[in-house]
Design a protein around this motif. Structure first.
Motif, mmCIF file in Angstrom:
data_model
loop_
_atom_site.group_PDB
_atom_site.id
_atom_site.type_symbol
_atom_site.label_atom_id
_atom_site.label_comp_id
_atom_site.label_asym_id
_atom_site.label_seq_id
_atom_site.Cartn_x
_atom_site.Cartn_y
_atom_site.Cartn_z
ATOM 1 N N GLY A 91 0.828 -1.191 0.000
ATOM 2 C CA GLY A 91 0.000 0.000 0.000
ATOM 3 C C GLY A 91 0.865 1.244 0.000
ATOM 4 O O GLY A 91 1.769 1.402 -0.820
ATOM 5 N N THR A 92 0.626 2.116 0.965
ATOM 6 C CA THR A 92 1.375 3.371 1.057
ATOM 7 C C THR A 92 2.483 3.305 2.099
ATOM 8 O O THR A 92 3.039 4.342 2.477
ATOM 9 N N ASP A 93 2.809 2.096 2.554
ATOM 10 C CA ASP A 93 3.780 1.942 3.637
ATOM 11 C C ASP A 93 4.935 1.036 3.239
ATOM 12 O O ASP A 93 4.791 0.123 2.418
ATOM 13 N N LEU A 94 6.070 1.262 3.882
ATOM 14 C CA LEU A 94 7.206 0.363 3.827
ATOM 15 C C LEU A 94 7.243 -0.409 5.144
ATOM 16 O O LEU A 94 7.277 0.191 6.224
ATOM 17 N N LEU A 95 7.194 -1.739 5.060
ATOM 18 C CA LEU A 95 7.196 -2.593 6.238
ATOM 19 C C LEU A 95 8.575 -3.207 6.412
ATOM 20 O O LEU A 95 9.210 -3.615 5.445
ATOM 21 N N ILE A 96 9.032 -3.306 7.672
ATOM 22 C CA ILE A 96 10.373 -3.785 7.986
ATOM 23 C C ILE A 96 10.278 -4.868 9.048
ATOM 24 O O ILE A 96 9.792 -4.628 10.159
ATOM 25 N N ALA A 97 10.745 -6.081 8.713
ATOM 26 C CA ALA A 97 10.785 -7.194 9.666
ATOM 27 C C ALA A 97 12.081 -7.116 10.467
ATOM 28 O O ALA A 97 13.159 -6.971 9.891
ATOM 29 N N ASN A 98 11.982 -7.239 11.794
ATOM 30 C CA ASN A 98 13.156 -7.111 12.662
ATOM 31 C C ASN A 98 13.407 -8.397 13.428
ATOM 32 O O ASN A 98 12.485 -8.983 14.009
ATOM 33 N N LEU A 99 14.668 -8.796 13.469
ATOM 34 C CA LEU A 99 15.062 -10.035 14.135
ATOM 35 C C LEU A 99 15.260 -9.819 15.629
ATOM 36 O O LEU A 99 14.429 -10.197 16.441
ATOM 37 N N ARG A 100 16.353 -9.227 16.020
ATOM 38 C CA ARG A 100 16.619 -9.027 17.434
ATOM 39 C C ARG A 100 15.534 -8.174 18.093
ATOM 40 O O ARG A 100 15.147 -8.407 19.229
ATOM 41 N N GLY A 101 15.025 -7.180 17.371
ATOM 42 C CA GLY A 101 13.986 -6.315 17.912
ATOM 43 C C GLY A 101 12.620 -6.965 18.002
ATOM 44 O O GLY A 101 11.737 -6.456 18.687
ATOM 45 N N GLU A 102 12.410 -8.087 17.301
ATOM 46 C CA GLU A 102 11.161 -8.861 17.359
ATOM 47 C C GLU A 102 9.924 -7.976 17.180
ATOM 48 O O GLU A 102 8.979 -8.013 17.958
ATOM 49 N N ARG A 103 9.925 -7.211 16.106
ATOM 50 C CA ARG A 103 8.795 -6.330 15.835
ATOM 51 C C ARG A 103 8.733 -6.007 14.345
ATOM 52 O O ARG A 103 9.718 -6.191 13.610
ATOM 53 N N LEU A 104 7.582 -5.539 13.916
ATOM 54 C CA LEU A 104 7.385 -5.080 12.552
ATOM 55 C C LEU A 104 7.276 -3.562 12.582
ATOM 56 O O LEU A 104 6.433 -3.013 13.301
ATOM 57 N N ARG A 105 8.131 -2.892 11.830
ATOM 58 C CA ARG A 105 8.033 -1.438 11.724
ATOM 59 C C ARG A 105 7.294 -1.069 10.458
ATOM 60 O O ARG A 105 7.471 -1.694 9.408
#
Length: 354
Positions: free
Chosen positions: A282-296
């Protein structure tokens, strides 16, 4: 190497209440404290039982997944992995093994670690969804630096039809500043591994340099290329990639405001990030994080901002992709030896259309 990754002794309930955080992309003193919360997003488990998965690609609308340590490609059938084929020569060591995959013109492309190097291979994808097999592999690029750390490994075809690949510095930081070396770079090539005539450096596959260990590639609708990158022990990065630009490593980590180096759009403390796969949905860039265990989630209209979801609810996140129906699929990575597997891990979780 990074500081040791923390292992959690108490399992966090899967799909717990979602938390969001706003993050800044300024200089170290400019980063605001976490604040605000985002509304929960509906999700569905697409698949379970994956073993150290690394990358998702779609062929004829059906998902394929690479498994790093087994060196195999699987397809998802009725929520479970079915083996499509094992790629000969994969040497799983440390962070290396079967890494990124991409599908183009009926072929599967794979970035893999061997006993001597990292390389990219191309093989026919045969059959139909649910009954896929792999034809004979043909190597299109060899000699990429390999080690137990910093292998890069993401591959993706851009809107220009070219194949892009992130190559880590393989523990040799100085290579990232050497335009003749392929380590610490983002490469651009034709589907047969040859150099496009319009690459920024003569007689070279190098598209950008000064990278430590980039692991995410995604294009916005306007053609802008974004990449996520692991820093050392201070800052992880989100970069806007331009042809021929130098992103600083090892001279600069994070925002340095130094002439001749491109600064990241955002930087995060390594304990809250380790950004791997990224996707424009959509209108967003999604970022998968390993150590941070979160989706930005980074709005394309405001790339210096971000919100967070799934903090610790799914564990380590290796990849996120845009599915054919417009939803986002998230790939967990808790069985790679650095996470705390939960029942059913590893899995693919689908977020609702954005």
């Amino acid at each position: 190497m990074r500081t040791p990754i923390r292992h959690r002794g108490v399992a966090v309930a899967l799909l717990a209440a979602l938390t969001a955080t706003a993050c800044g992309g300024g200089a170290p003193s400019d980063i605001p404290e976490p604040r605000s919360s985002a509304a929960p997003t509906a999700e569905t488990t697409i698949a379970t039982g994956l073993d150290a998965p690394w990358s998702i690609a779609f062929a004829d609308g059906a998902p394929l997944v690479s498994e790093r340590d087994r060196g195999r490609v699987v397809e998802i059938v009725d929520g479970k992995p079915r083996e499509v084929g094992r790629i000969e020569g994969v040497a799983a060591r440390g962070e290396g093994g079967l890494l990124g995959i991409a599908v183009h013109a009926g072929d599967l492309f794979a970035y893999l670690t061997t006993a001597t190097d990292n390389r990219i291979a191309r093989m026919p994808l045969l059959g139909t969804p649910g009954a896929r097999t792999l034809g004979p592999a043909r190597t299109i690029l060899t000699g990429l630096p390999a080690a137990s750390i910093h292998n890069g490994g993401r591959i993706a075809f851009g809107p220009d039809g070219m194949l892009y690949a992130t190559v880590g510095d393989a523990g040799r930081p100085d290579d990232a500043q050497d335009p003749r070396a392929l380590g610490g770079k983002i490469l651009r090539m034709a589907a047969d591994g040859t150099r496009p005539a319009d690459n920024p450096f003569p007689d070279s596959l190098v598209y950008s340099l000064g990278h430590r260990n980039a692991q995410g590639l995604a294009w916005a609708p306007d053609g802008a290329l974004y990449a996520s990158e692991f820093g050392q022990n201070t800052w992880d990065e989100l970069n806007l990639i331009r042809a021929g630009a130098n992103y600083g490593w090892p001279v600069v980590e994070g925002i340095g405001r130094r002439e001749g180096f491109a600064d990241p759009l955002q930087q995060w403390d390594t304990s809250s990030a380790s950004p791997s796969g990224i996707a424009v949905v959509g209108t967003d860039l999604l970022i998968a994080n390993l150590r941070g265990e979160r989706l930005r989630t980074v709005p394309l209209a405001a790339t210096g901002t971000a919100t967070e979801q799934y903090r610790e609810a799914l564990g380590r996140l290796r990849d996120v992709v845009r599915a054919p129906d417009g939803s986002a699929w998230i790939l967990t990575n808790n069985t790679d030896g650095r996470g705390d597997p939960r029942p059913g891990d590893d899995r693919i979780v689908r977020m609702g259309p954005r």
